[in-house]
Design an enzyme around this catalytic site. Structure first.
Site, short mmCIF file in Angstrom:
data_model
loop_
_atom_site.label_atom_id
_atom_site.label_comp_id
_atom_site.label_asym_id
_atom_site.label_seq_id
_atom_site.Cartn_x
_atom_site.Cartn_y
_atom_site.Cartn_z
N ASN A 9 -4.55 2.76 4.09
CA ASN A 9 -3.13 2.50 4.39
C ASN A 9 -2.67 3.66 5.25
OD1 ASN A 9 -0.39 2.18 4.46
ND2 ASN A 9 -0.07 2.44 2.26
N LYS A 11 0.09 4.12 6.67
CA LYS A 11 1.52 4.41 6.52
C LYS A 11 2.15 4.62 7.91
CE LYS A 11 0.72 5.97 1.84
NZ LYS A 11 1.08 6.82 0.71
N HIS A 94 4.39 -2.03 -1.66
CA HIS A 94 4.00 -0.63 -1.84
C HIS A 94 5.16 0.13 -2.48
CE1 HIS A 94 2.81 3.48 -1.03
NE2 HIS A 94 1.58 3.02 -0.89
N GLU A 96 6.39 2.91 -1.88
CA GLU A 96 7.32 3.52 -0.92
C GLU A 96 8.32 2.50 -0.42
OE1 GLU A 96 4.21 5.12 1.52
OE2 GLU A 96 3.74 6.57 -0.06
N GLU A 166 -1.41 1.72 -8.21
CA GLU A 166 -1.11 3.03 -7.64
C GLU A 166 -0.02 3.70 -8.47
OE1 GLU A 166 -2.25 3.03 -3.17
OE2 GLU A 166 -0.19 2.33 -3.31
N GLY A 172 -0.06 10.85 -2.77
CA GLY A 172 0.21 11.97 -1.87
C GLY A 172 0.42 13.30 -2.57
N SER A 213 -4.15 9.55 -4.17
CA SER A 213 -4.95 10.77 -3.96
C SER A 213 -6.46 10.52 -4.07
CB SER A 213 -4.50 11.89 -4.90
OG SER A 213 -3.14 12.23 -4.64
N GLY A 234 -4.51 6.45 1.18
CA GLY A 234 -3.48 6.89 2.14
C GLY A 234 -4.00 8.02 3.00
#
Ligand code: 13P
Length: 256
Positions: A9, A11, A94, A96, A166, A172, A213, A234
């Site tokens: 991903n 992003k 997602h 986010e 996730e 992250g 991560s 990510g």
């Protein structure tokens, strides 16, 4: 046997030129991978160029979001029809997007149904916050996300969905769930709920990635867990070497 599936991903990273360069590097580095499904989910602006660069390769292309209507006056959105021209996969829900862009279980459900209706492979993200995790609410919360996402989705369609567990606090941050915890949550909050919504065969057929991560040096620990079928990556998907390391370590751990 569920086919392992690792997806990047990207992003909101990579200009078109940078995206094509990364895609070309991955295409070369991963050309010999046949036993695992691979994809990169690029920014919408790079979908056309990356799908051109990866045409005929073993790496699929995915979008990171879409709206659920085919067309209309929805400024700034892209539709499943538009995504389908350029990609095979689409990430839906997602964390986010849930956190910053108002995505809810209802919009995730609408998008999931639209993706399936158009023959896209949806990668639906679920996962709990740190507060929910600390309060012991992970299993009911993730279970409710699964129920919301799959509302009105038939068993025949459900088996085409990919899920990505996730934990938000692992994204992250360099922190990960332990492989054992992730495996247990996928069993009780995802597969057991799918078995209740559908049946055991559907629950066993749906692939579930771990995300948060993931790096080359922890991938093996996750991929060997019985309920974990791959990863949604990510930060470590943004460089040829780190993404290739993840894929190669997963293959080695699986003896593939
Ligand atoms: P990181 O791998 O950067 O933690 O991101 C995970 C993620 O959000 C993938 O969708």
């Amino acid at each position: 046997m569920r086919k392992p599936f690792i997806a990047g991903n990207w992003k909101m990273y990579k200009t078109v030129a940078e995206a094509v360069s990364l895609a070309n590097g991955l295409k070369t580095a991963l050309a010999d991978v046949t036993t695992m499904e691979l994809a990169v989910c690029t920014p919408a602006t790079a979908l056309a160029a990356v799908s051109g660069a990866l045409a005929g390769s073993n790496i699929g292309v995915g979008a990171q979001n879409m709206y659920w209507k085919d067309e209309g006056a929805f400024t700034g959105e892209i539709s499943p029809v538009m995504v389908k021209e350029l990609a095979r996969y689409v990430i839906i829900g997602h964390s986010e997007r849930r956190q910053y862009f108002g995505e809810t279980d209802e919009t995730v459900n609408l998008k999931l149904k639209a993706a399936l209706a158009h023959g896209l492979t949806p990668i639906v993200c679920i996962g709990e916050s740190l507060e929910q995790n600390k309060a012991g609410e992970t299993v009911p919360f993730v279970g409710a996300q699964i129920r919301g996402a799959f509302a009105g989705v038939s068993a025949a369609e459900a088996v085409n969905v990919v899920l990505a567990y996730e934990p938000i606090w692992a994204i992250g941050t360099g922190l990960t769930a332990t492989p054992e915890d992730a495996d247990r949550i996928i069993q009780v909050a995802i597969r057991d709920v799918l078995a209740e919504l559908y049946d055991g065969a559907v629950a066993e057929a749906i692939r579930v990635q771990y995300g948060g991560s993931v790096k080359a040096d922890n991938m093996a620990d996750f991929i060997v867990m019985p309920n974990i079928d791959g990863a949604l990556v990510g930060g470590a998907s943004l460089k040829v070497d780190s993404f290739t390391g993840i894929v190669k370590n997963a293959l080695a751990a699986l003896g593939m």
